[in-house]
Design an enzyme around this catalytic site. Structure first.
Site, PDB file in Angstrom:
ATOM      1  N   LEU A  17      -4.499  -0.642   0.665  1.00  0.00           N
ATOM      2  CA  LEU A  17      -3.543  -0.624  -0.619  1.00  0.00           C
ATOM      3  C   LEU A  17      -2.209  -1.091  -0.517  1.00  0.00           C
ATOM      4  O   LEU A  17      -1.866  -2.123  -1.416  1.00  0.00           O
ATOM      5  CB  LEU A  17      -3.740   0.844  -1.424  1.00  0.00           C
ATOM      6  CG  LEU A  17      -5.101   1.522  -1.612  1.00  0.00           C
ATOM      7  CD1 LEU A  17      -4.740   2.691  -2.311  1.00  0.00           C
ATOM      8  CD2 LEU A  17      -5.815   0.587  -2.502  1.00  0.00           C
ATOM      9  N   ASP A  57       7.541   5.242  11.465  1.00  0.00           N
ATOM     10  CA  ASP A  57       6.932   6.380  10.749  1.00  0.00           C
ATOM     11  C   ASP A  57       7.526   6.737   9.502  1.00  0.00           C
ATOM     12  O   ASP A  57       8.651   6.867   9.733  1.00  0.00           O
ATOM     13  CB  ASP A  57       6.615   7.586  11.974  1.00  0.00           C
ATOM     14  CG  ASP A  57       5.434   8.357  11.591  1.00  0.00           C
ATOM     15  OD1 ASP A  57       5.416   8.723  10.590  1.00  0.00           O
ATOM     16  OD2 ASP A  57       4.594   8.770  12.399  1.00  0.00           O
ATOM     17  N   TYR A 159      -5.812  17.586   2.393  1.00  0.00           N
ATOM     18  CA  TYR A 159      -5.619  16.172   1.927  1.00  0.00           C
ATOM     19  C   TYR A 159      -5.081  16.409   0.100  1.00  0.00           C
ATOM     20  O   TYR A 159      -4.186  15.941  -0.219  1.00  0.00           O
ATOM     21  CB  TYR A 159      -6.760  15.351   1.681  1.00  0.00           C
ATOM     22  CG  TYR A 159      -6.550  14.089   1.317  1.00  0.00           C
ATOM     23  CD1 TYR A 159      -5.698  13.107   1.825  1.00  0.00           C
ATOM     24  CD2 TYR A 159      -7.307  13.762   0.293  1.00  0.00           C
ATOM     25  CE1 TYR A 159      -5.801  11.790   1.493  1.00  0.00           C
ATOM     26  CE2 TYR A 159      -7.195  12.430  -0.349  1.00  0.00           C
ATOM     27  CZ  TYR A 159      -6.289  11.485   0.258  1.00  0.00           C
ATOM     28  OH  TYR A 159      -6.190  10.125  -0.083  1.00  0.00           O
ATOM     29  N   LYS A 163      -1.594  15.582  -1.717  1.00  0.00           N
ATOM     30  CA  LYS A 163      -1.672  14.748  -2.822  1.00  0.00           C
ATOM     31  C   LYS A 163      -1.190  15.493  -4.161  1.00  0.00           C
ATOM     32  O   LYS A 163      -0.484  14.726  -4.841  1.00  0.00           O
ATOM     33  CB  LYS A 163      -3.061  13.841  -3.064  1.00  0.00           C
ATOM     34  CG  LYS A 163      -3.337  12.969  -1.785  1.00  0.00           C
ATOM     35  CD  LYS A 163      -2.355  12.019  -1.548  1.00  0.00           C
ATOM     36  CE  LYS A 163      -2.964  10.871  -0.437  1.00  0.00           C
ATOM     37  NZ  LYS A 163      -1.938   9.896  -0.667  1.00  0.00           N
ATOM     38  N   PHE A 192     -11.737   3.601  -3.195  1.00  0.00           N
ATOM     39  CA  PHE A 192     -11.201   2.087  -3.034  1.00  0.00           C
ATOM     40  C   PHE A 192     -11.725   1.503  -1.902  1.00  0.00           C
ATOM     41  O   PHE A 192     -11.860   2.308  -1.016  1.00  0.00           O
ATOM     42  CB  PHE A 192      -9.792   1.965  -3.149  1.00  0.00           C
ATOM     43  CG  PHE A 192      -9.300   1.844  -4.607  1.00  0.00           C
ATOM     44  CD1 PHE A 192      -8.803   0.623  -5.073  1.00  0.00           C
ATOM     45  CD2 PHE A 192      -9.262   2.714  -5.548  1.00  0.00           C
ATOM     46  CE1 PHE A 192      -8.403   0.479  -6.312  1.00  0.00           C
ATOM     47  CE2 PHE A 192      -8.692   2.860  -6.595  1.00  0.00           C
ATOM     48  CZ  PHE A 192      -8.427   1.474  -7.211  1.00  0.00           C
ATOM     49  N   THR A 194     -11.239   0.071   1.133  1.00  0.00           N
ATOM     50  CA  THR A 194      -9.988   0.004   2.241  1.00  0.00           C
ATOM     51  C   THR A 194     -10.778  -0.299   3.378  1.00  0.00           C
ATOM     52  O   THR A 194     -11.854   0.013   3.450  1.00  0.00           O
ATOM     53  CB  THR A 194      -9.299   1.420   1.908  1.00  0.00           C
ATOM     54  OG1 THR A 194      -9.990   2.461   2.429  1.00  0.00           O
ATOM     55  CG2 THR A 194      -8.600   1.540   0.679  1.00  0.00           C
TER      56      THR A 194
END
Length: 253
Positions: A17, A57, A159, A163, A192, A194
């Site tokens: 992305l 990073d 995760y 998010k 997506f 990716t």
């Protein structure tokens, strides 16, 4: 916000992305800076689009700060930040062998949520000192969340939490930075195509695509970049979170 001539910074710009966003910004005349842990990937993309690659990073104040400082000296100043860097380590809270190690949870939160916040705060400092543009604008920040923030699946506790935090950042950050003329918006993409999904067998990719109501296919990173462009250019969108997912609602598993 006019993209042409603006200093733009994209985290995770070496692939997926982030790469699509970097290519879109460069095509529209921005002075693009890529930030990625993968030097080869970042330099490859940067060389192809005429951008500057920075290795570092998102949770490292020094490397992130130095890269943003360089971007602030380009174009008409640092005007655009798009946060695409992130990781997606899976793990059940109560696995078959043991509980989820706290360090695994911390790592995902640190990279995805704290990393996004770190880049946002450092970029906002530079933006706040830039000259005003039309409509008192100084900058725009676009963060990347995920549909997992709303429909987190089994094994996605870390995760989804990371998010979800990014989703919750949008409004308070937009309200706080409004006095500087800095907008903050978030995109929550679905499934997506990716580099990670490219490694999955074709049957698995088709199975994932079949879950999406319409269009029943995996998302194209260019479609993500198109939404980012819209959020940058439309000055009246602020504090918003946009799901980009073909109307998918993830099942528990």
């Amino acid at each position: 916000m006019i993209i042409e001539g603006a200093g733009a910074f994209v985290t995770g710009g070496g692939s997926g992305l982030g790469e699509a966003v970097a290519r879109m910004l460069a095509a529209r005349g921005a002075v693009v800076h890529l930030f990625d842990r993968n030097r080869d990937a970042a330099e490859k993309v940067a060389g192809e689009i005429g951008a500057t690659a920075h290795v570092g990073d998102v949770v490292d104040e020094v490397s992130a700060g130095n890269a943003l400082a360089a971007a602030a000296k380009s174009g008409n100043g640092l005007r655009i930040l798009v946060n695409c860097a992130g990781i997606g380590t899976a793990g059940r809270i109560l696995g078959r062998e043991a509980v989820l190690p706290l360090t695994d949870f911390e790592k995902v939160i640190r990279v995805n949520l704290i990393g996004t916040f770190n880049m946002m705060r450092l970029a906002a400092e530079h933006m706040s000192k830039a000259d005003e543009l039309a409509d008192h604008a100084r900058g725009v920040i676009v963060n990347t969340a995920s549909v997992a923030a709303f429909d987190g699946q089994v094994g996605q506790a870390a995760y989804a939490a990371s998010k979800g935090g990014i989703v919750s950042l949008a409004l308070p950050a937009a309200r706080e930075l409004a006095r500087f003329g800095i907008r903050v918006n978030t995109v929550a993409p679905g499934i997506f195509l990716t580099p990670l999904l490219h490694t999955l067998p074709e049957e698995v990719q088709k199975s994932l695509a079949a879950q999406i109501p319409y269009p029943s296919r995996l998302g194209d990173p260019q479609e993500f970049a198109d939404v980012v462009r819209f959020l940058i250019e439309n000055q009246y969108i602020n504090g918003e979170v946009i799901r980009l997912d073909g109307a998918v609602r993830m099942q528990p598993r």
